[in-house]
Design an enzyme around this catalytic site. Structure first.
Site, PDB file in Angstrom:
ATOM      1  N   GLU A   1     -25.974  32.937 -42.028  1.00 32.29           N
ATOM      2  CA  GLU A   1     -24.664  32.281 -41.979  1.00 32.29           C
ATOM      3  C   GLU A   1     -24.372  31.681 -43.339  1.00 32.29           C
ATOM      4  OE1 GLU A   1     -23.658  29.381 -38.990  1.00 32.29           O
ATOM      5  OE2 GLU A   1     -24.837  30.437 -37.473  1.00 32.29           O
TER       6      GLU A   1
ATOM      7  N   GLU B   1     -30.016  27.464 -35.240  1.00 31.71           N
ATOM      8  CA  GLU B   1     -30.087  26.109 -35.827  1.00 31.71           C
ATOM      9  C   GLU B   1     -30.872  25.157 -34.932  1.00 31.71           C
ATOM     10  OE1 GLU B   1     -26.074  24.912 -36.881  1.00 31.71           O
ATOM     11  OE2 GLU B   1     -26.163  26.074 -38.735  1.00 31.71           O
TER      12      GLU B   1
HETATM   13  C1  BGP Z   1     -23.159  26.621 -37.669  1.00 28.44           C
HETATM   14  C2  BGP Z   1     -23.194  27.306 -36.344  1.00 28.44           C
HETATM   15  C3  BGP Z   1     -22.087  28.263 -36.087  1.00 28.44           C
HETATM   16  C4  BGP Z   1     -20.829  28.005 -36.832  1.00 28.44           C
HETATM   17  C5  BGP Z   1     -20.964  27.384 -38.188  1.00 28.44           C
HETATM   18  C6  BGP Z   1     -19.711  26.805 -38.813  1.00 28.44           C
HETATM   19  O1  BGP Z   1     -23.635  25.341 -37.538  1.00 28.44           O
HETATM   20  O2  BGP Z   1     -24.399  28.000 -36.146  1.00 28.44           O
HETATM   21  O3  BGP Z   1     -21.975  28.466 -34.712  1.00 28.44           O
HETATM   22  O4  BGP Z   1     -19.739  27.726 -36.104  1.00 28.44           O
HETATM   23  O5  BGP Z   1     -21.934  26.392 -38.223  1.00 28.44           O
HETATM   24  O6  BGP Z   1     -19.389  25.598 -38.203  1.00 28.44           O
HETATM   25  P1  BGP Z   1     -17.932  25.302 -37.683  1.00 28.44           P
HETATM   26  O7  BGP Z   1     -17.625  26.393 -36.726  1.00 28.44           O
HETATM   27  O8  BGP Z   1     -17.970  23.996 -37.020  1.00 28.44           O
HETATM   28  O9  BGP Z   1     -17.061  25.329 -38.882  1.00 28.44           O
END
Ligand code: BGP
Length: 464
Positions: free
Chosen positions: A361, A172
Site C-alpha cells: 500500500e 496492518e
Molecule cells: C490503510 C488501510 C487501507 C486504506 C489506507 C488508506 O491503513 O489498510 O484499508 O484505506 O490505509 O487509508 P484511508 O482509506 O483512511 O485514506
C-alpha cells in the site's frame, strides 16, 4: 537507465469492504466493517438489511469486477491485491459449513485475474471479521476465535490453492493498538492487558495460518502486513531518540514476533513494567515458531516523537497521533509526505528481518476535479507516486530485496478511516460521492497512462 528487477510485481491494492458492496448478497454475513458506517474510527451502528451506508454498495466491485480488472490489465498490472471477506465464506464465523456462494464469487474473481495474467495477492483479513464472532464470543479477546480463523484460512487455502500462491494474514496488524475495534475488535475502554491478550491471540492465529498455508499450498508464499509507521526523533536530544526507539518498537514488535517466532525482550519488559500478565500457553509458543515468508507493509507518511510533554500536546495531524515534522508538507488529510522515508523504512525492515519485502500500500488520497471535458489532471498523485517509487528503486540498489509494489486504491474506493468517497486514490475515477449519488461509471485519470508507462518500462520512465 535504472529499472526494477525483471520479476517485480506491479499493481494495485484493494480491500473487500472498501470496494465490493453487496454487503448482504449471496449469503454474506454482517462484518465488523458493516457495523462501522462512518469508518474505522466511527461508532458501531448495528445495521439492518436495506441500510444505505456508503459501504453497502461501495464501488460495486462485486458486480463490476470484470470491467475493473480489464482496466487494471490495460495498465499492465501483473499483480492485484484483494482481500476475501471472511463473512462471505463463514457468515457468522462459527457456521458448520462454508457458504458455497461466497466461495464461488472468489473463484470467479481469481479466474478473471488469471485470464489477464494478473497474480492475486490475497489478504485473509483486511480490517473485518464476522460481527457474530464479536457479539457471541467477544472478538479476538476470546481464544476460541483462533480456531474459527484457522478453519476459515484452511478452507480458503484448500479451495484456491491452484489459483492463489501469494497470501497475507492480517492487514496492518499493528493498528489494533490505535483502533482496537478494527483489529482485535474489543469494546472501547478495554485495558492494555486485554488488548495485548487479544493481539496475542491474533499473532497465534497468524502463525497457524502460515503453517496451514505451507502445508496446503507448498509452492505458495505467505507474508504478514504491517502499517509501516516509521518515526523520527523531533530533536537529537537523547531522550527524544530513546523515546523514538520505543515508539518504533511498539509497531515493530508485531513483525518481530511474526518474523523471529518469539516475543522480543523489550516487549517482555514492557509487559512486566505495566503489570500485564499474558496467558501464553506452550502450544502458543510452539505455534509462533512458524514465521512468515516475506514482510509486507503499507507506507503513507512518517511522524516525529518528542519526550517534551508540552510539544506532545500540540495539534497533531494524522491517525497515529504523532508530532508533525516541520520539514515536510502534508496531504489534504494532514498525512505528511515523505518519499525518502520509504527508502529508510525499506532499509530498516531489510536490516531487521532479512526477508523479502513487499510494498502493498502506498498512494495519495486527494480530492479530484473533473473538468468540463471529463478529464482529471491528477498531477499531484503522479508526483507523489513517482517520488516514492524512485526511493523504492534506490532501496533496491541499497541491497533490499523488494518483491513488488501495489499502490493503494488503483480505482477510487471507500476510505477506511472515515468511509469517504471524496478521498480518492485511484488511477480510475468512480462516479460516486459521499452522499451516495453518482452513476458508478469508471473513467481514466491522467495518472492512468502515467502508471501504465511506469509498468511498461519497468520503472525506467520514473523521474529521479
Ligand atoms: C490503510 C488501510 C487501507 C486504506 C489506507 C488508506 O491503513 O489498510 O484499508 O484505506 O490505509 O487509508 P484511508 O482509506 O483512511 O485514506
Amino acid at each position: 537507465m535504472k529499472t526494477f528487477p525483471q520479476t517485480f510485481l506491479w499493481g494495485g491494492a484493494t480491500a473487500a469492504n472498501q470496494v465490493e458492496g453487496a454487503y448482504l448478497e449471496d449469503g454474506k454475513g454482517l462484518s465488523t466493517s458493516d457495523v462501522q458506517p462512518q469508518g474505522i474510527f466511527g461508532e458501531v451502528v448495528e445495521r439492518v438489511t436495506g441500510d444505505s451506508g456508503i459501504k453497502d454498495i461501495a464501488i460495486d466491485f462485486y458486480h463490476r469486477y470484470p470491467q475493473d480488472i480489464a482496466l487494471f490489465a490495460e495498465m499492465g498490472f501483473n499483480c492485484l491485491r484483494v482481500s476475501i471477506a471472511w463473512t462471505r465464506i463463514f457468515p457468522n464465523g462459527d457456521d458448520a459449513q462454508p457458504n458455497e456462494a461466497g466461495l464461488a464469487f472468489y473463484d470467479k474473481l481469481f479466474d478473471e485475474m488469471a485470464r489477464h495474467n494478473i497474480t492475486p495477492l490475497v489478504t485473509l483479513s483486511h480490517y473485518e471479521m464476522p460481527w457474530a464472532l464479536v457479539k457471541n464470543y467477544g472478538g479476538w479477546g476470546n481464544r476460541k476465535v483462533i480456531d474459527f480463523f484457522e478453519r476459515y484460512a484452511r478452507t480458503v487455502f484448500e479451495r484456491y490453492k491452484g489459483k492463489v500462491k501469494l497470501w497475507l494474514t492480517f492487514n496492518e496488524i499493528n493498528m489494533s493498538l490505535h483502533a482496537p475495534l478494527t483489529g482485535v475488535v474489543l469494546p472501547a475502554g478495554s485495558s492494555k492487558g486485554e488488548i495485548y491478550q487479544a493481539i496475542h491471540h491474533q499473532l497465534v492465529a497468524s502463525a497457524l495460518a502460515v503453517k496451514a498455508c505451507h502445508e496446503i499450498v507448498p509452492e505458495g508464499k505467505i507474508g504478514n502486513m504491517l502499517l509501516g509507521g516509521l518515526m523520527y526523533p523531533l530533536s537529537c536530544k537523547p531522550e527524544d531518540v530513546f523515546k523514538t526507539l520505543q515508539e518504533n518498537r511498539s509497531w515493530q514488535f508485531f513483525g518481530d514476533v511474526q518474523c523471529r517466532g518469539a516475543y522480543p525482550g523489550y516487549m517482555l519488559r514492557y509487559f512486566c513494567d505495566n503489570g500485564i500478565a499474558l496467558d501464553i500457553t506452550d502450544a502458543d509458543r510452539e505455534a509462533l515458531r512458524t514465521t512468515v515468508d516475506f514482510v509486507s507493509f503499507s507506507y503513507y507518511m512518517t511522524g516525529c516523537v518528542t519526550a517534551d510533554d508540552a510539544l506532545n500536546n500540540q495539534a497533531r495531524g494524522n491517525i497515529l497521533n504523532m508530532v508533525p515534522n516541520p520539514h515536510l508538507a502534508s496531504s489534504e488529510w494532514g498525512w505528511q509526505i515523505d518519499p525518502l522515508g520509504l527508502r529508510t523504512l525499506l532499509n530498516v525492515l531489510w536490516d531487521r528481518y532479512q526477508k523479502p519485502l513487499f510494498i502493498v500500500e502506498n498512494g495519495l488520497g486527494a480530492k479530484d476535479k473533473v473538468e468540463a471535458d471529463g478529464s482529471i489532471n491528477d498531477d499531484y498523485r503522479i508526483s507523489y507516486l513517482n517520488d516514492h517509487l524512485v526511493q523504492a528503486r534506490e532501496a533496491i540498489e541499497d541491497g533490499v530485496e523488494l518483491m513488488g509494489f501495489t499502490s493503494w486504491g488503483p480505482i477510487d474506493l471507500v476510505s477506511a478511516s472515515k468511509a469517504e468517497l471524496s478521498k480518492r486514490y485511484g488511477f480510475i475515477y468512480v462516479d460516486r460521492h459521499d452522499d451516495g449519488t453518482g452513476t458508478l461509471a469508471r473513467s481514466k485519470k491522467k495518472s492512468f497512462d502515467w502508471y501504465k508507462e511506469v509498468i511498461a518500462t519497468n520503472g525506467a520512465s520514473l523521474k529521479a
